[in-house]
Design an enzyme around this catalytic site. Structure first.
Site, PDB file in Angstrom:
ATOM      1  N   ASN A 197       0.829  -1.223   0.000  1.00  0.00           N
ATOM      2  CA  ASN A 197       0.000   0.000   0.000  1.00  0.00           C
ATOM      3  C   ASN A 197       0.857   1.263   0.000  1.00  0.00           C
ATOM      4  O   ASN A 197       0.451   2.284  -0.546  1.00  0.00           O
ATOM      5  CB  ASN A 197      -1.065   0.046   1.110  1.00  0.00           C
ATOM      6  CG  ASN A 197      -0.707  -0.747   2.315  1.00  0.00           C
ATOM      7  OD1 ASN A 197       0.445  -1.079   2.501  1.00  0.00           O
ATOM      8  ND2 ASN A 197      -1.684  -1.054   3.139  1.00  0.00           N
ATOM      9  N   CYS A 198       2.066   1.168   0.551  1.00  0.00           N
ATOM     10  CA  CYS A 198       2.926   2.353   0.575  1.00  0.00           C
ATOM     11  C   CYS A 198       3.363   2.769  -0.836  1.00  0.00           C
ATOM     12  O   CYS A 198       3.764   3.916  -1.051  1.00  0.00           O
ATOM     13  CB  CYS A 198       4.167   2.099   1.427  1.00  0.00           C
ATOM     14  SG  CYS A 198       3.756   1.501   3.069  1.00  0.00           S
TER      15      CYS A 198
HETATM   16  P1  FAD Z   1      -3.525  -2.908   6.365  1.00  0.00           P
HETATM   17  O1  FAD Z   1      -2.182  -3.131   5.789  1.00  0.00           O
HETATM   18  O2  FAD Z   1      -4.323  -1.796   5.801  1.00  0.00           O
HETATM   19  O3  FAD Z   1      -4.330  -4.244   6.244  1.00  0.00           O
HETATM   20  C1  FAD Z   1      -5.627  -4.371   6.757  1.00  0.00           C
HETATM   21  C2  FAD Z   1      -6.393  -5.339   5.907  1.00  0.00           C
HETATM   22  O4  FAD Z   1      -7.441  -5.879   6.657  1.00  0.00           O
HETATM   23  C3  FAD Z   1      -7.055  -4.679   4.694  1.00  0.00           C
HETATM   24  O5  FAD Z   1      -6.553  -5.230   3.492  1.00  0.00           O
HETATM   25  C4  FAD Z   1      -8.536  -4.963   4.873  1.00  0.00           C
HETATM   26  O6  FAD Z   1      -9.187  -5.256   3.662  1.00  0.00           O
HETATM   27  C5  FAD Z   1      -8.520  -6.158   5.786  1.00  0.00           C
HETATM   28  N1  FAD Z   1      -9.723  -6.299   6.598  1.00  0.00           N
HETATM   29  C6  FAD Z   1     -10.297  -5.354   7.365  1.00  0.00           C
HETATM   30  N2  FAD Z   1     -11.397  -5.855   7.979  1.00  0.00           N
HETATM   31  C7  FAD Z   1     -11.509  -7.140   7.587  1.00  0.00           C
HETATM   32  C8  FAD Z   1     -12.444  -8.158   7.863  1.00  0.00           C
HETATM   33  N3  FAD Z   1     -13.459  -7.969   8.704  1.00  0.00           N
HETATM   34  N4  FAD Z   1     -12.257  -9.353   7.274  1.00  0.00           N
HETATM   35  C9  FAD Z   1     -11.226  -9.558   6.432  1.00  0.00           C
HETATM   36  N5  FAD Z   1     -10.343  -8.632   6.120  1.00  0.00           N
HETATM   37  C10 FAD Z   1     -10.468  -7.432   6.710  1.00  0.00           C
HETATM   38  N6  FAD Z   1       3.287   3.505   6.136  1.00  0.00           N
HETATM   39  C11 FAD Z   1       4.600   3.743   6.246  1.00  0.00           C
HETATM   40  O7  FAD Z   1       5.191   3.390   7.270  1.00  0.00           O
HETATM   41  N7  FAD Z   1       5.300   4.326   5.232  1.00  0.00           N
HETATM   42  C12 FAD Z   1       4.695   4.683   4.072  1.00  0.00           C
HETATM   43  O8  FAD Z   1       5.352   5.193   3.168  1.00  0.00           O
HETATM   44  C13 FAD Z   1       3.325   4.471   3.930  1.00  0.00           C
HETATM   45  N8  FAD Z   1       2.688   4.823   2.794  1.00  0.00           N
HETATM   46  C14 FAD Z   1       1.357   4.568   2.661  1.00  0.00           C
HETATM   47  C15 FAD Z   1       0.720   4.935   1.485  1.00  0.00           C
HETATM   48  C16 FAD Z   1      -0.631   4.672   1.324  1.00  0.00           C
HETATM   49  C17 FAD Z   1      -1.311   5.091   0.056  1.00  0.00           C
HETATM   50  C18 FAD Z   1      -1.346   4.017   2.347  1.00  0.00           C
HETATM   51  C19 FAD Z   1      -2.790   3.723   2.167  1.00  0.00           C
HETATM   52  C20 FAD Z   1      -0.731   3.667   3.528  1.00  0.00           C
HETATM   53  C21 FAD Z   1       0.632   3.926   3.701  1.00  0.00           C
HETATM   54  N9  FAD Z   1       1.292   3.605   4.886  1.00  0.00           N
HETATM   55  C22 FAD Z   1       2.638   3.852   5.009  1.00  0.00           C
HETATM   56  C23 FAD Z   1       0.561   3.037   6.039  1.00  0.00           C
HETATM   57  C24 FAD Z   1       0.711   1.544   6.098  1.00  0.00           C
HETATM   58  O9  FAD Z   1       0.381   1.002   4.867  1.00  0.00           O
HETATM   59  C25 FAD Z   1      -0.191   1.011   7.194  1.00  0.00           C
HETATM   60  O10 FAD Z   1       0.193   1.573   8.402  1.00  0.00           O
HETATM   61  C26 FAD Z   1      -0.077  -0.480   7.306  1.00  0.00           C
HETATM   62  O11 FAD Z   1      -0.466  -1.085   6.113  1.00  0.00           O
HETATM   63  C27 FAD Z   1      -0.984  -0.972   8.449  1.00  0.00           C
HETATM   64  O12 FAD Z   1      -1.031  -2.359   8.466  1.00  0.00           O
HETATM   65  P2  FAD Z   1      -2.345  -3.104   8.956  1.00  0.00           P
HETATM   66  O13 FAD Z   1      -2.062  -4.545   8.821  1.00  0.00           O
HETATM   67  O14 FAD Z   1      -2.766  -2.582  10.244  1.00  0.00           O
HETATM   68  O15 FAD Z   1      -3.446  -2.646   7.912  1.00  0.00           O
END
Ligand code: FAD
Length: 818
Positions: free
Chosen positions: A41-42
């Site tokens: 996603n980054c």
């Molecule tokens: P995510 O990686 O978002 O994963 C969560 C997943 O859970 C999603 O795919 C969602 O569909 C799934 N989900 C939710 N609810 C359910 C459910 N009930 N059942 C099944 N699946 C479900 N961070 C940095 O450190 N550096 C960066 O440069 C950076 N750039 C970014 C650029 C963008 C455009 C974005 C959007 C984010 C960026 N980030 C960056 C932030 C980073 O991507 C997030 O902090 C990180 O992905 C968080 O991880 P996570 O597992 O909590 O959530």
């Protein structure tokens, strides 16, 4: 052991991978409601412009790879709807077949992430309005761009995602407006660092609308969409991207009765365990400990998510692991700039009621004599015992390295005294024997040891002029960009021999370009018994925080490269390499070069100091030269200047007149703001007028003070402009004698004598002159430089350029310069 993981991207996929490495026999199932798992996603914003060319590059690992290499059961398009904690089961919906089923667990991990906030405002669901958080959303944006070929975009939100998106849309050739509710972009850094980013965004053509919020989106008159803002702006556009922050996806956890914090994040302990010992949670959805305040916080970044995932996996597998918490370290690329920060910023420290000090350095990323050196604005925030609270940096190269070093120092509970001593790698292409990190350590330690006091950029204008004087230790050449009115200018090299010129009994705020020479000056002054403080970050920081909008305007309106070509043919062309030099280096080098050129010659100068991009326009304007073109690309500023006024400017000028034959009128340039000289100017002008001859007075620099209205006028000014206004006499009645002023006694005596002998006062003389048809012109260029606005000048004063004055001079045979 059977482990279910909800969410298959950063936190979820990392937990699964780590768990497999420490627990070969566990059954691990990942549920992901979207079609893709483990995607980058980054990297999403960079595919918009094609910087990341292939969409497939964003799909870091395939479901097949996860199955074959890690023996994971990965189920995409499967949404977990609910958790039954009693039975230890989850209900899952197969989104492809709309079929619900149940799955049991021994341990459950939630990594459900966060979703972009879409405010409940009219029109946010309009076609052409997007958010960017996952691959389907990226696909929707790229498809819109391919099919609609948009020319303009509005990005709402100046956080890192909004800025990355804005940059990539500009790279794609779109004209971008960025609307941000706060008065700055990049909330993690303090205003003066964000201000450098503002300047850079504008240089790259992004229209910034700060302190303004989204109100509604509707169909535009001439375009598919129109963004209406709270300030009343109506921005016609072809595409809108909303990036105003994220909200944790925690409905699942909340419905299951897990303990939540008030803002909606899941509470976890340092094992990443929720209030249910069999359920763990990581990533954007959880609340964590802020190491520096000891208070709960949240941080939606990939780094912490991945570390939490490792801790959770180890604990699930029965290993002891703890997550310390976060300090908040981040970095972002914004065109040529890198902006990075760690720890707490000023706003967070104030909110947490933690007293702190700060220093700002402007040192090069590597030895300045090695090609390509570029400055870094580095701010360090620290406590009275030297404890490091945070650091922020902006520059084109080597920024993140410095912030990572300081982040490590914070993690290791080091102090500013340790930063002084840090032994960091050095060779000319990579650093300096005194790395910028060492330098801010020295500065902080100097302050704590009492060797230096500082005033910050936002405190300067609050200094009481009765108590304070400003000492500017820059070279006179630098003042052509930015003289500080009322400031005593003694270059550092002359300070020791000119100490007697400094006012006794006043405190001195010492300023230079970056804060370094002023520190050296301060040390001399302190040892000679003066009470002196250093203006932190120097003029460079002041300049970032109070951008001269006129300069930006001039740069934008500069003749294009095409008109430059026409001019070049008449003169010699020069190239000047000022890369690696920091403020004031490029300006001084340019000054020297232009001095050696003839009128009409053109010089192309390159510099790595981004501040030069802002200064060069003002310098050209104040020195009567022409800025033909300005470009910033790959961390290099390229400016093209012509000595003297460009032909194109002369011929296109609204002021241009046919050359008249000399007549018998009077033209006078009034440069001085001294009472006696102003009186002389108006006596002569009124004399000419009384003989029926035309008199034109052209007021420039200090002479403009004569024309100021006595009462304060409400006009919008930046800090430098306010300082000018604050230090300069407001109007004819406030002027003092050039000699024998004697703390105002001489001036009072002269006024008394004039009254006694019925000589008009200066304000009366000005009135008479206006009544007699004397033309009073105020120099536009000086007004821009000194921040004087038209509204502040007496009624009837005309604003004019040099060309108007020159046209009048050719019609006169009497010329005075006062
Ligand atoms: P995510 O990686 O978002 O994963 C969560 C997943 O859970 C999603 O795919 C969602 O569909 C799934 N989900 C939710 N609810 C359910 C459910 N009930 N059942 C099944 N699946 C479900 N961070 C940095 O450190 N550096 C960066 O440069 C950076 N750039 C970014 C650029 C963008 C455009 C974005 C959007 C984010 C960026 N980030 C960056 C932030 C980073 O991507 C997030 O902090 C990180 O992905 C968080 O991880 P996570 O597992 O909590 O959530």
């Amino acid at each position: 052991m059977k482990v279910l993981i909800v969410g298959g991207v950063a936190g979820g996929a990392t937990t699964a991978a780590r768990l497999r490495r420490v627990s070969e026999d566990s059954e691990i199932i990942i549920f992901e409601k979207g079609p893709y798992v483990s995607f980058a996603n980054c990297g999403l914003p960079y595919h918009i412009s094609g910087t990341i060319k292939e969409r497939e590059q964003l799909l870091v690992t395939s479901i097949e790879d996860l199955r074959d290499l890690l023996n994971l059961d990965v189920r995409a398009n499967q949404e977990v709807l609910s958790i039954n904690r009693e039975n230890k089961t989850v209900t899952v919906r197969d989104l492809l077949n709309q079929r619900d089923y149940s799955e049991s667990y021994d341990k459950l991990l939630l990594s459900t992430g966060a979703s972009p906030i879409v405010p409940p405002l009219p029109g946010v669901d309009h076609e052409g309005v997007f958010v960017l958080h996952n691959i389907p959303e990226l696909d929707a944006i790229t498809e819109w761009i391919e099919t609609r070929q948009p020319k303009r975009a509005v990005v709402v939100g100046g956080g890192f995602i909004g800025l990355e998106v804005a940059e990539n849309l500009v790279e794609l050739g779109l004209k971008v407006d960025l609307v941000e509710m706060m008065d700055q972009v990049m909330a993690p850094v303090d205003y003066e660092l964000a201000a450098e980013v503002h300047q850079h965004l504008e240089l790259h053509g992004v229209n910034l609308h700060l302190g303004d919020g989204l109100k509604a989106i509707e169909t535009g008159l001439n375009s598919p969409l129109q963004v209406n803002t709270s300030s009343g702006l109506e921005l016609e556009t072809d595409l809108v991207i909303l990036s105003i922050g994220v909200r944790p996806n925690t409905k699942l956890a909340k419905d299951a009765g897990l303990e939540m914090e008030p803002r909606g994040h899941i509470c976890v302990n340092d094992h990443m365990q929720t209030s249910d010992p069999d359920i763990y949670a990581v990533g954007d959805a959880v609340q964590v400990n802020a190491c520096l305040t000891g208070k709960p916080t949240f941080l939606a970044l990939a780094g912490p998510a991945s570390k939490q995932a490792r801790v959770a996996a180890d604990n699930i597998a029965g290993r002891e692991a703890t997550f310390r918490g976060v300090i908040g370290t981040s970095v972002v690329k914004i065109f040529d700039l890198t902006v990075a920060s760690t720890g707490l910023n000023s706003r967070q420290l104030k909110e947490a009621q933690i007293p702190f000090e700060s220093v700002t350095g402007h040192d090069n990323n590597h030895a300045s004599y090695y090609p390509g050196a570029a400055p870094i604005q580095l701010k360090l925030l620290f406590g009275s015992q030297g404890q490091i609270y945070g650091a922020q940096a902006v520059g084109t190269q080597g920024v993140e390295k410095r912030i990572d070093v300081i982040a490590t120092a914070i993690h290791g509970n080091m102090t500013v005294y340790d930063l002084e001593e840090l032994e960091l790698s050095y060779a000319p292409p990579f650093g300096s024997s005194r790395d910028p990190v060492n330098v801010v350590g020295f500065m902080a330690a100097n302050l704590l040891r009492g060797d230096m006091d500082v005033v910050q950029w936002d405190q300067v204008e609050q200094l009481d002029p009765d108590e304070w004087a400003v000492l500017d230790v820059r070279y006179p050449e630098e003042l052509s960009v930015s003289a500080i009115p009322g400031a005593i200018n003694i270059p550092l090299s002359q300070l020791r021999s000119r100490l007697d010129e400094l006012p006794k009994g006043k405190r001195l705020a010492v300023i230079c370009g970056t804060g370094k020479r002023s520190y050296f000056a301060l040390r001399i002054l302190r040892q000679k018994g003066f009470d002196a403080v250093n203006v932190s970050g120097g003029y460079k920081t002041l300049n970032f925080t109070h951008r001269n909008d006129n300069t930006m305007e001039q740069v934008e309106n500069s003749p294009t490269a095409a008109s430059a070509q026409a001019v070049q043919s008449t003169g010699t062309e020069y190239n000047l390499d000022a890369c690696g030099l920091q403020c004031p280096g490029p300006i001084l080098k340019l000054y020297k070069q232009v001095n050696e050129m003839n009128d009409g010659d053109v010089v192309t100068v390159t510099a790595t100091d981004m501040g030069f991009a802002a200064d060069v326009g003002a310098w050209a304007k104040s020195t009567g030269n022409s800025l033909l073109a300005l470009d910033v690309s790959k961390g290099i500023v390229t400016a093209q200047l012509q000595k003297g006024l460009a032909q194109s400017m002369r011929t296109n000028s609204a002021d241009s007149q046919p050359v008249p034959t000399p007549g018998k009128d009077l033209t006078m340039v009034v440069f001085s703001g001294d009472l006696d000289k102003a009186i002389a100017a108006f006596i002569i002008a009124n004399g000419f007028a009384s003989l029926g001859q035309k008199a034109t007075l052209f007021f420039t620099f200090w002479g403009l003070n004569i024309l100021r209205k006595p009462e304060p006028v409400k006009v919008k000014k930046n800090l430098i402009e306010k300082m000018f206004g604050w230090m300069m006499p407001r109007g004819a009645d406030k002027l003092t004698l050039s000699q024998m002023n004697m703390m105002g006694a001489g001036t009072a005596m002269i006024k008394g004598i004039m009254k006694k002998y019925n000589v008009d006062s200066l304000p009366e003389m000005i009135k008479t002159a206006q009544e007699n048809g004397v033309r009073i012109l105020a120099c536009q260029m000086s007004m821009d430089l000194m921040g004087i606005k038209h509204e502040e000048l007496l009624d009837g004063v005309e604003i004019a350029g040099v060309a108007t004055m020159a046209a009048s001079a050719t019609d006169s045979n009497t010329h005075y310069f006062i």
